[in-house]
Each structure stands twice: as structure tokens, then as C-alpha cells.
Design a protein around this motif. Structure first.
Motif, PDB file in Angstrom:
ATOM      1  N   GLY A  75       0.843  -1.196   0.000  1.00  9.53           N
ATOM      2  CA  GLY A  75       0.000   0.000   0.000  1.00  9.53           C
ATOM      3  C   GLY A  75       0.874   1.239   0.000  1.00  9.53           C
ATOM      4  N   LYS A  76       0.238   2.405  -0.165  1.00  8.86           N
ATOM      5  CA  LYS A  76       1.001   3.642  -0.189  1.00  8.86           C
ATOM      6  C   LYS A  76       0.988   4.360   1.163  1.00  8.86           C
ATOM      7  N   THR A  77      -0.123   4.304   1.840  1.00 12.51           N
ATOM      8  CA  THR A  77      -0.213   4.948   3.158  1.00 12.51           C
ATOM      9  C   THR A  77      -0.806   3.950   4.151  1.00 12.51           C
ATOM     10  N   TRP A  78      -0.354   4.142   5.380  1.00 12.07           N
ATOM     11  CA  TRP A  78      -0.822   3.253   6.450  1.00 12.07           C
ATOM     12  C   TRP A  78      -1.130   4.089   7.693  1.00 12.07           C
ATOM     13  N   SER A  79      -2.325   3.953   8.173  1.00 12.14           N
ATOM     14  CA  SER A  79      -2.646   4.547   9.468  1.00 12.14           C
ATOM     15  C   SER A  79      -2.034   3.657  10.549  1.00 12.14           C
ATOM     16  N   LEU A  80      -1.389   4.258  11.536  1.00 13.37           N
ATOM     17  CA  LEU A  80      -0.747   3.450  12.578  1.00 13.37           C
ATOM     18  C   LEU A  80      -1.824   2.972  13.560  1.00 13.37           C
ATOM     19  N   ASP A  81      -2.580   2.008  13.092  1.00  8.69           N
ATOM     20  CA  ASP A  81      -3.689   1.473  13.873  1.00  8.69           C
ATOM     21  C   ASP A  81      -3.505  -0.036  14.071  1.00  8.69           C
ATOM     22  N   GLU A  82      -4.570  -0.684  14.518  1.00  6.61           N
ATOM     23  CA  GLU A  82      -4.479  -2.116  14.842  1.00  6.61           C
ATOM     24  C   GLU A  82      -4.122  -2.957  13.628  1.00  6.61           C
ATOM     25  N   THR A  83      -4.621  -2.573  12.455  1.00  2.00           N
ATOM     26  CA  THR A  83      -4.305  -3.330  11.242  1.00  2.00           C
ATOM     27  C   THR A  83      -2.817  -3.277  10.940  1.00  2.00           C
ATOM     28  N   THR A  84      -2.261  -2.084  11.059  1.00  2.00           N
ATOM     29  CA  THR A  84      -0.824  -1.939  10.800  1.00  2.00           C
ATOM     30  C   THR A  84      -0.002  -2.674  11.861  1.00  2.00           C
ATOM     31  N   GLU A  85      -0.463  -2.616  13.122  1.00  2.00           N
ATOM     32  CA  GLU A  85       0.220  -3.358  14.193  1.00  2.00           C
ATOM     33  C   GLU A  85       0.324  -4.835  13.835  1.00  2.00           C
ATOM     34  N   ARG A  86      -0.805  -5.411  13.462  1.00  2.00           N
ATOM     35  CA  ARG A  86      -0.817  -6.837  13.133  1.00  2.00           C
ATOM     36  C   ARG A  86       0.127  -7.129  11.973  1.00  2.00           C
ATOM     37  N   ILE A 122       6.837   9.290   8.428  1.00  2.00           N
ATOM     38  CA  ILE A 122       5.810   9.123   9.464  1.00  2.00           C
ATOM     39  C   ILE A 122       5.415  10.517   9.922  1.00  2.00           C
ATOM     40  N   GLU A 123       4.141  10.853   9.731  1.00  2.00           N
ATOM     41  CA  GLU A 123       3.667  12.194  10.050  1.00  2.00           C
ATOM     42  C   GLU A 123       2.361  12.096  10.824  1.00  2.00           C
ATOM     43  N   ASN A 124       2.072  13.207  11.514  1.00  2.00           N
ATOM     44  CA  ASN A 124       0.813  13.300  12.248  1.00  2.00           C
ATOM     45  C   ASN A 124      -0.145  14.145  11.435  1.00  2.00           C
ATOM     46  N   LYS A 125      -1.090  13.475  10.783  1.00  2.00           N
ATOM     47  CA  LYS A 125      -2.047  14.169   9.912  1.00  2.00           C
ATOM     48  C   LYS A 125      -3.431  14.147  10.536  1.00  2.00           C
ATOM     49  N   SER A 126      -3.939  15.333  10.789  1.00  2.00           N
ATOM     50  CA  SER A 126      -5.281  15.460  11.374  1.00  2.00           C
ATOM     51  C   SER A 126      -5.397  14.682  12.683  1.00  2.00           C
ATOM     52  N   GLY A 127      -4.333  14.706  13.492  1.00  2.00           N
ATOM     53  CA  GLY A 127      -4.355  14.034  14.795  1.00  2.00           C
ATOM     54  C   GLY A 127      -4.124  12.546  14.718  1.00  2.00           C
ATOM     55  N   LYS A 128      -3.893  12.029  13.480  1.00  2.35           N
ATOM     56  CA  LYS A 128      -3.669  10.594  13.338  1.00  2.35           C
ATOM     57  C   LYS A 128      -2.295  10.363  12.742  1.00  2.35           C
ATOM     58  N   PRO A 129      -1.469   9.554  13.389  1.00  5.91           N
ATOM     59  CA  PRO A 129      -0.155   9.250  12.819  1.00  5.91           C
ATOM     60  C   PRO A 129      -0.327   8.397  11.572  1.00  5.91           C
ATOM     61  N   MET A 130       0.361   8.789  10.500  1.00 10.07           N
ATOM     62  CA  MET A 130       0.266   8.087   9.227  1.00 10.07           C
ATOM     63  C   MET A 130       1.661   7.738   8.731  1.00 10.07           C
ATOM     64  N   LEU A 131       1.774   6.563   8.108  1.00 13.60           N
ATOM     65  CA  LEU A 131       3.023   6.107   7.506  1.00 13.60           C
ATOM     66  C   LEU A 131       2.826   6.105   5.995  1.00 13.60           C
ATOM     67  N   THR A 132       3.754   6.768   5.313  1.00 14.91           N
ATOM     68  CA  THR A 132       3.641   6.869   3.865  1.00 14.91           C
ATOM     69  C   THR A 132       4.901   6.350   3.207  1.00 14.91           C
ATOM     70  N   LEU A 133       4.716   5.495   2.153  1.00 12.24           N
ATOM     71  CA  LEU A 133       5.858   5.035   1.380  1.00 12.24           C
ATOM     72  C   LEU A 133       6.273   6.122   0.405  1.00 12.24           C
ATOM     73  N   LEU A 134       7.573   6.319   0.282  1.00 10.78           N
ATOM     74  CA  LEU A 134       8.110   7.349  -0.598  1.00 10.78           C
ATOM     75  C   LEU A 134       8.758   6.718  -1.817  1.00 10.78           C
ATOM     76  N   GLU A 135       8.703   7.456  -2.928  1.00 12.33           N
ATOM     77  CA  GLU A 135       9.369   6.977  -4.128  1.00 12.33           C
ATOM     78  C   GLU A 135      10.880   7.101  -3.935  1.00 12.33           C
ATOM     79  N   SER A 136      11.561   6.023  -4.223  1.00 16.00           N
ATOM     80  CA  SER A 136      13.011   6.069  -4.014  1.00 16.00           C
ATOM     81  C   SER A 136      13.671   4.997  -4.851  1.00 16.00           C
TER      82      SER A 136
END
Length: 883
Positions: free
Chosen positions: A794-805, A835-849
Motif C-alpha cells: 500500500g502507499k499509506t498506512w494509518s498506525l492502527d491495529e491493522t498496521t500493528e498486526r 511518518i507524520e501526524n495528519k489530522s491528529g492521526k499518525p500516518m506512515l507513507t511510502l516514498l518513491e526512491s
């Protein structure tokens, strides 16, 4: 097959260490001594000494008067009669005094009561008969302490009296005569047998006042009497402690070289090799034969045997006593079977009562005491056995008790129902009207119910020490023999080995006994279980056993080897359901107590990517290590490479103190507590797991438990120990099951527990295991690849239970949260993710590299350098000096 539990008493480890260092004994012998109350080196050394000192006989206030009376009577030619008892103690007491009086030139005779005609103690008719024979001095030994009326009659008939008796006196019946009794004065040892008191009188007569306790000062005639003292003392089941122990030690030496024809022939018929004689042989081979005559007919032949100086007479008498003993065994077995059938026929409420009285006509009153002992062994409660005599209208009873239940006191509370009674806390005798037996049965059961708890009905085998397989050696058997002589108050040393396999099990030729090999910790030991052939089929089944045994020297056909004398078997599978406080769930994603949510993601903000204080080895100077080494002197136990880790651990846990097991990974090691450690039979209050996967709240809650009361066994990984230094100080023992990752971590943990005992147990397998764990946690190449592949779906991930698992799932075992944080930190430093805090929710984003090098990440380099340092430390962790 096995008791409900085996049990070990709490063990102050500092006392064990003090004894090993002061006395130069093994840790096992020191453990036995401490558990038996010998904490101080001085008292332990005195207990182990070959021949202890004996007390001055004139510490008895009446001794001077008694000796004067006897010497005066002997010198003036007065007739003296020694009145003894019909058991071994009474017979040996009589033989000893008769021998001494003859040496003094006295005109001496003896009288032993016939239990069937005269009953227990001194009969008034007997006193009258002795007076009629011209006796002027009556000496009672092993009886007479409650014969006030009978000895008053002796005075009326012109006889003087002396009482030498160790039984409990009935205050209202104490005779008006000189009395030698430790219970009526301040004599320093209260538990002498009747023959021991007789010997004290002999000391006073032959040695006179002054120091008579040392071997070199002992009168030669007294030395020759010690064989009788050992025989009577062991047979009477008085505690083999203090002066009794010293007398028996000396007496066994004298028995081995005795010149008494009677004892020489008695040892022959009893198949006792004089050079190997011990207290057990006296108790089970010699004493029953001497007792048998008085039990079945008349005790006089046994006394004649001890006094005989004629070989032919001695041989004949020994044969007669042996025949009496065989008949006694036959009668005993029949009575036990009848009593068991009677008990089995009782209704359940009566069976559940805590005191048993069994009664029957036709039972032999000379054997009821032995039958009572057998029934106590079978039912673990006090028992009275009564032989009814319908012709006389009375029953003769004998009782035995269990430790902690005072039988004499139970009878005192029921005395209105009894014609006569006597004895002490462990054994008693009584006479009762047949009309009162039913009320006595009910009353005795009620009395026992009122003083006994439910737990006292359940057998608990007390174990002196746990041992590992390789410790069951001839050297240990010989060292433990220093605890002899064994008997009441000083039972034979009971050892236990855990997690044993049983092989080559077979019955002996006669089908009665069990022979097998006990395998534990890579060692095999020969074992025999007397009377245990019935266990054969059960022991052939697969499984592990905790085995209780005695360790003895076995000499056969010129060879000498250690042998296990088997006592009981405990199936180790019974331990699996017992642990208290263990986590109900595994260390997996479903654990509700794991580090999760905001706590998990907060690791991304940690400054240190390695456990605190682990950036280590370069900062430890030699002076610091030397200082720590001095502090650790006597506290560090280096058992690296010895193997049998669970056996060694069980020994420590059995001491009752708080123990922490330090491991590389709790999830992979937790089975050591839940399945392998024999904790079922110890009073462990808490079994706690504390892992890097646990939440801080859980760690805090469990740290509170470790500081509470009761025994706690904890398992903790090195990272948690480093991050929570206060936890280690609440434990008495730090046990390194696995090697630490480096010297820095080792030093920091030791410093965090300044008063704890430090144990290093790890072997090659544990070093290899730790290497695998370190590879999994700190060699980041493989987990980085897997984590990045997971994220690349995926391109973005909310640091939530799904990402934890997604991120924590790493195979059979959940990834350590800090490993995930390290991986994300490296990926962020390589600009592969943000890893940024967007709208009060930490989000993980994959970058092109494009392609990149891991070495561009400072975190990767730091962790990699640490990992390589750990591998270097591990490579020499079994060989180099620790500190």
C-alpha cells in the motif's frame, strides 16, 4: 504410588554458603544441615563431630544420693534387685545395671515383668515378692516414675527404692524416692532413653564426679557398656540428637567390636555384618528379635542373651529369639489384615474421622503396638489398637501417633474412660473396660478431629535437598553418612532428583523388590525399591518422574558403588496444570497485556534504539570490573557448561526464595516454567513473565507482586531487565539461563541486584539459542526486507491495529515491538518512508526512491555494530572468566 506432594522447607542461602566455606562441605550437605536447624558453623561442626562430649552425670540433682545408696548397699552386702521393663530399652537398661552392680561386687538380681501376668510397669504383687526374697534396695529402670503406691508398699516392707525412668510422670503419682529423670530437673538434655539414664548412673558409679564426657576419660567398663546403650536407645525411638546421638555413635562402634556372645550370635541370625552395622540394622534386625520374646511370652530369655558369657547358651538363645520374631511377624500380618478389613467396612463418615480406634478379641496384646504403627503408616492419623480379654472384662491398648499430634494429651482428655494409661506424645499404652470401648472410640475420634487440620491428613514427603543427576556419587553418599546415626529426630537424608527417566526396570528374583536405573541430567544411577515391585508396570510407561530416594554406599562382590534406595515416585506431568500467576495466553498478538497502540508507536520517538545501558563494553574499565568482582566474592556461582539446567534450577527454587530467570526471549523460554520446572510441590505464590512484549502497565503490576510476601519466580528477558532496574533488587537469586548479550548488560544487571546470589547456568545450547535470538532481533537485514515488503502493498498506512498486526507478525513468535521500531527508524532515515501526524492521526507513507544502501542509516550502523559485538562476546562466553 506417590504422596500428594513432596515438600522442601525454606532455605536461607547465606547460611548454606557459610557452612560450605567454613566447614568445607558440599552444598548438598550444607543444605541438609541448614534445613535441619544447624545454621551456625559451630553447631553444625559439633553435630558432625565423630564423638561428641557427654554431660556430667552429676547434673542430675539426685545422682550423688543415688550413687551413695548403691555403693553403700553393695559394700554392705545388701541384696539389690533391678526391676526393668519388657521392651528393648527396659531389657538393655536392666542388663547394663546388673553388669555394673556385679562389677561393684553387689549381690544383685533382676526382674522383668511379664506383660500378660503383670502388665506394664511395677505391680504391687511383684514388689511384695521381691521383698519376700530378701531384697533391701529396689532399683526401677525404664519404669517406676508413676509408681507412688507400689514403691510406698516397698518402703512398708523395709526396702529402699531408686527410680531411673525417662517417661512422662503423672504428678499425683510421683514416688517418694530418689529419682533420676531429666524431666524433673534442669538436666540439659530431656530425651534420654531408659538405658541412657542407666548409663548416666553407671558413669556416676564408676567414674565419680568430674569431666567424664571425653573419649579418653571414659572408664573402660563404661566403654564396654555402650553397645547396650546404642541398642536400647535406637530401639526406643527417642530422638537421635544431642547426647543420644553421641551415645549411639560411640555405641555403634562398640557394637561392631562387641565381645558379648549373645550380641555376636544375634547379629549372625539377623544377618548383620558387625563391621557395617548402623542404626537401621539395629532398629530392623536386632531390636525386633529382642522385643519378640516379651511380646509373645516372657522377656527373660532376651536379658539372659545379653548377660550370657557362654557361647552355646548364647547361640541357643539367639535362635530362640529369631523363632519368636518369625512368629511375631506372622501374627502381626494377620492382625493388620483384620484391622484393615474392619476399617474398610466402616461407613464413610467414620472413615473420615481423624483418629482411629480398632478393637477385637483374639488379638495378641504383645503385638498391638507394632500393628498400631503399621496402621498409622497406612492411614496417616493417630491409631489405638486394643486387644480384648473377655475373661477379665478389660482390653489392653497400644497407640501410635503422627508428628504434631500429642497422643498422651489426647488420652489425658479421655482419662475418665480409662483404667490406666501412660506414654508420651508419639506412643502410649492403656487399659480399658470393655464396656467403655465404644465411648472411647467416639471420644478419641472427636479429640483427634479437634486438634488436626485437613492438611495433616494428607501425606507430604519432606525432602532434605534436591540433587542433579551427576551429583549422585559415591563421594556424596560417603559425605552424607556423616549425618548418621539416623533415627527419630534425625531421619535418614531424603534426596530428590527431578525430571528423571526410569529404565531397565525389573523385579528381583523373589518378585518383591524393584530394580531399575534412574536417568537424570545425562547420568544413570542404579536404584532399588524395597517392596516396590508392584510399581513395575506403571514405571515402564513413558514419562518423567521426580524421584525421592536415599543415597547409600553399596558393597557387593568386592565392588563399591553408589545406590539409590527408592522412596517414592512423583509423575512430573502433574506439574503442568499447577502454576499460579502464569499468563493464560501465549506471547502472541491476541495477548491483551501486550504493548499496543500509542505505547507501541511511542517507541518511534525513543532516543535509544538499543536497550538502556547496553552501549556497553568500551565504557567498562578494568578497575570497575575488579571492584565488582570483590563485591561478588562468594555470591557468584559459575556453573557454565555443567548441564542439567532444570535440575540446578529446581534446587534453587526449592529454597523458597524469590528467583528471577534471565533469558534471551521470554516467549521462547516460557515453557521452562509452565511445563518443566517442578513447581507443583512448592509453595510458590507467583509465577510471573515480564517481557519486552508486555505493556509498561503490566510490568509495573508484576513488579508490585515481586515485592510482596511469599515466593515469586519471575522470567524476564535481558532488555526488560535493563529497562527496569528496580525489578532485579526484589529477587534473592538472579539465574542466567541464557548468556547475556555482552559484558555491559551483565555488569548492569549485577549492579542492579547488589544483594542477590548470581548463578550462571548456560551451556553450548543456550549460547547457540541466544545467538539465534540476537540474529532475529539485531541483524536487521532480513526483518527490514520483510517489513518493507509488507508495507509495499500500500502507499499509506494509518498506525492502527491493522498496521500493528501487519508489522508485528513475524512467524511463530510475535516480533519484539522494539524490533519494529528499529526497522521503521532505518526506513525513515533511508527516506523510504515518512511518518507524520495528519489530522491528529499518525500516518506512515511510502516514498518513491531508487536503490539505497543500508549503511546510509546511522541506526542500522549502530545496531549492526552492537550485534557484531554481541556475537564476539558470545563466542567466548563459555570459556573466559566472567568478572
Amino acid at each position: 504410588m506417590y504422596s500428594a506432594t513432596w515438600h522442601t522447607a525454606p532455605l536461607p542461602y547465606d547460611s548454606v554458603r557459610e557452612l560450605t566455606q567454613s566447614l568445607g562441605v558440599s552444598e548438598i550437605l550444607a543444605t541438609v544441615l541448614v534445613r535441619r536447624g544447624y545454621f551456625e558453623p559451630e553447631t553444625a561442626s559439633r553435630f558432625l563431630s565423630p564423638m561428641g562430649e557427654l554431660y556430667d552425670p552429676f547434673l542430675f540433682p539426685e545422682m550423688d544420693r543415688v550413687c551413695t545408696l548403691i555403693r553403700t548397699a553393695a559394700a554392705s552386702g545388701k541384696k539389690i534387685c533391678v526391676h526393668g521393663d519388657y521392651d528393648v530399652d527396659g531389657i538393655t537398661s536392666t542388663a547394663l545395671l546388673v553388669t555394673v552392680l556385679e562389677e561393684l561386687g553387689a549381690a544383685v538380681s533382676f526382674h522383668l515383668p511379664n506383660r500378660f501376668r503383670e502388665g506394664y510397669g511395677i505391680a504391687k504383687s511383684t514388689v511384695e515378692k521381691i521383698a519376700a526374697d530378701g531384697c533391701e534396695l529396689l532399683i526401677t529402670v525404664d519404669c517406676g516414675i508413676s509408681a507412688r503406691e507400689q514403691l510406698a508398699r516397698a518402703t512398708e516392707l523395709g526396702m529402699e527404692s531408686i527410680v531411673i525412668d525417662h517417661h512422662l510422670p503423672a504428678e499425683e503419682n510421683i514416688p517418694a524416692a530418689p529419682i533420676i529423670s531429666p524431666l524433673l530437673c534442669d538436666y540439659p538434655f530431656k530425651e534420654l532413653a531408659g538405658v541412657g539414664l542407666a548409663f548416666k548412673v553407671a558413669q556416676g558409679l564408676l567414674a565419680g564426679p568430674g569431666p567424664t564426657g571425653r573419649e579418653e576419660s571414659l572408664h573402660p567398663s563404661l566403654q564396654k557398656l555402650l553397645d547396650l546403650v546404642a541398642l536400647g536407645t535406637i530401639a526406643d525411638c527417642v530422638p537421635l540428637l544431642d547426647e543420644n546421638r553421641n551415645l549411639v555413635k560411640r555405641g555403634l562402634v562398640q557394637l561392631a567390636r562387641t565381645h558379648r556372645p549373645g550380641l555376636i550370635h544375634l547379629m549372625r541370625v539377623g544377618q548383620v555384618e558387625p563391621s557395617r552395622i548402623n542404626a537401621g540394622m539395629v532398629a530392623f534386625r536386632l531390636a525386633p528379635r529382642i522385643n519378640a520374646a516379651g511380646r509373645l511370652e516372657d522377656p527373660v530369655p532376651a536379658l539372659e542373651l545379653l548377660l550370657s558369657d557362654n557361647e552355646q547358651d548364647a547361640e541357643r538363645l539367639a535362635g530362640d529369639l529369631d523363632a519368636f520374631n518369625r512368629e511375631r511377624q506372622r501374627i502381626e500380618n494377620r492382625m493388620v489384615a483384620e484391622a484393615e478389613a474392619m476399617i474398610n467396612g466402616w461407613p464413610d463418615p467414620r472413615k473420615e474421622q481423624r483418629g482411629y480406634v480398632v478393637s477385637s478379641k483374639g488379638w495378641h496384646e504383645g503385638v498391638i503396638g507394632i500393628v498400631a504403627s503399621r496402621l498409622v503408616d497406612l492411614h496417616n492419623r493417630p491409631v489405638i489398637v486394643i486387644a480384648e480379654d473377655e475373661g477379665q472384662g478389660f482390653g489392653k491398648g497400644s497407640g501410635r501417633s503422627i508428628p504434631g499430634v500429642d497422643l498422651y494429651q489426647l488420652l489425658r482428655n479421655l482419662r475418665p474412660l480409662l483404667e490406666k494409661y501412660g506414654g508420651h506424645s508419639a506412643a502410649c499404652g492403656l487399659t480399658i473396660s470393655l464396656d467403655n470401648i465404644k465411648d472411647f472410640q467416639d471420644g478419641f475420634a472427636e479429640q483427634a478431629d479437634s486438634v488436626m487440620s485437613d492438611t495433616e491428613l494428607h501425606r507430604t514427603r519432606n525432602v532434605d535437598a534436591l540433587v542433579c543427576g551427576r551429583e549422585m556419587t559415591l563421594d556424596l553418599a560417603d559425605e552424607l553418612s556423616r549425618m548418621e546415626p539416623f533415627g527419630l529426630g534425625n531421619p535418614s537424608v531424603e534426596l530428590l532428583v527431578t525430571g528423571s527417566g526410569i529404565s531397565a526396570a525389573r523385579a528381583t528374583r523373589d518378585g518383591r523388590h524393584l530394580q531399575c536405573m534412574v536417568e537424570a541430567g545425562g547420568a544413570r544411577s542404579s536404584a532399588i525399591g524395597f517392596g516396590q515391585a508392584y510399581l513395575l508396570e506403571k514405571l515402564k510407561a513413558t514419562g518423567k518422574w521426580d524421584v525421592a530416594f536415599r543415597l547409600e554406599r553399596n558393597e557387593f562382590n568386592g565392588s563399591v558403588a553408589p545406590q539409590l534406595i527408592l522412596r517414592e515416585f512423583f509423575p512430573q506431568s502433574g506439574h503442568r496444570d499447577v502454576p499460579k500467576g502464569m499468563c493464560d495466553c501465549l506471547c502472541d498478538y491476541e495477548c491483551p497485556q501486550r504493548l499496543a497502540g500509542a505505547g507501541l508507536w511511542s517507541l518511534l520517538n525513543e532516543t535509544n534504539v538499543l536497550p538502556a545501558r547496553w552501549n556497553h563494553d568500551d565504557g567498562i574499565d578494568q578497575d570497575s570490573l575488579e571492584s565488582l568482582g570483590k563485591q561478588l566474592r562468594g555470591r557468584l556461582f559459575d556453573r557454565r557448561g555443567q548441564g542439567d539446567i532444570m535440575g540446578q534450577l529446581a534446587k534453587i527454587v526449592s529454597g523458597g526464595q524469590n528467583v528471577i530467570l534471565l533469558v534471551s526471549d521470554v516467549a521462547r523460554r516460557r515453557h521452562l516454567l509452565s511445563q518443566e520446572l517442578p513447581v507443583a510441590n512448592n509453595s510458590i505464590d507467583n509465577l510471573l513473565l515480564m517481557s519486552s512484549r508486555c505493556s509498561p502497565k503490566v510490568i509495573n503490576e508484576r513488579s508490585i507482586l515481586t515485592a510482596g510476601s511469599g515466593q515469586t519466580i519471575s522470567m524476564m528477558d535481558f532488555a526488560t531487565a535493563s529497562s527496569n532496574p528496580g525489578l532485579l533488587s526484589t529477587h534473592d537469586h538472579l539465574v542466567f539461563i541464557d548468556p547475556p548479550p555482552g559484558m555491559g548488560s551483565l555488569v548492569s544487571m549485577i549492579e542492579d541486584a547488589p544483594d542477590a546470589w548470581i548463578h550462571l547456568f548456560y551451556c553450548a545450547d543456550e549460547v547457540q539459542f541466544t545467538g539465534k535470538v540476537l540474529e532475529h532481533e539485531y541483524d536487521l537485514r532480513a526483518p527490514l526486507t520483510r517489513v518493507y515488503k509488507h508495507l509495499n502493498t500500500g502507499k499509506t498506512w494509518s498506525l492502527d491495529e491493522t498496521t500493528e498486526r501487519l508489522l508485528l507478525a513475524g512467524g511463530k513468535y510475535l516480533r519484539q515491538p522494539m524490533l519494529v521500531a528499529r526497522c521503521l527508524r532505518v526506513l525513515e532515515e533511508l527516506s523510504l518512508i515518512s511518518i507524520e501526524n495528519k489530522s491528529g492521526k499518525p500516518m506512515l507513507t511510502l516514498l518513491e526512491s531508487g536503490k539505497t544502501s543500508l549503511e546510509r542509516s546511522s541506526t542500522f550502523n549502530e545496531v549492526q555494530a552492537f550485534y557484531e559485538g554481541c556475537l564476539k562476546f558470545l563466542s567466548k562466553s563459555l570459556n573466559e572468566k566472567v568478572i
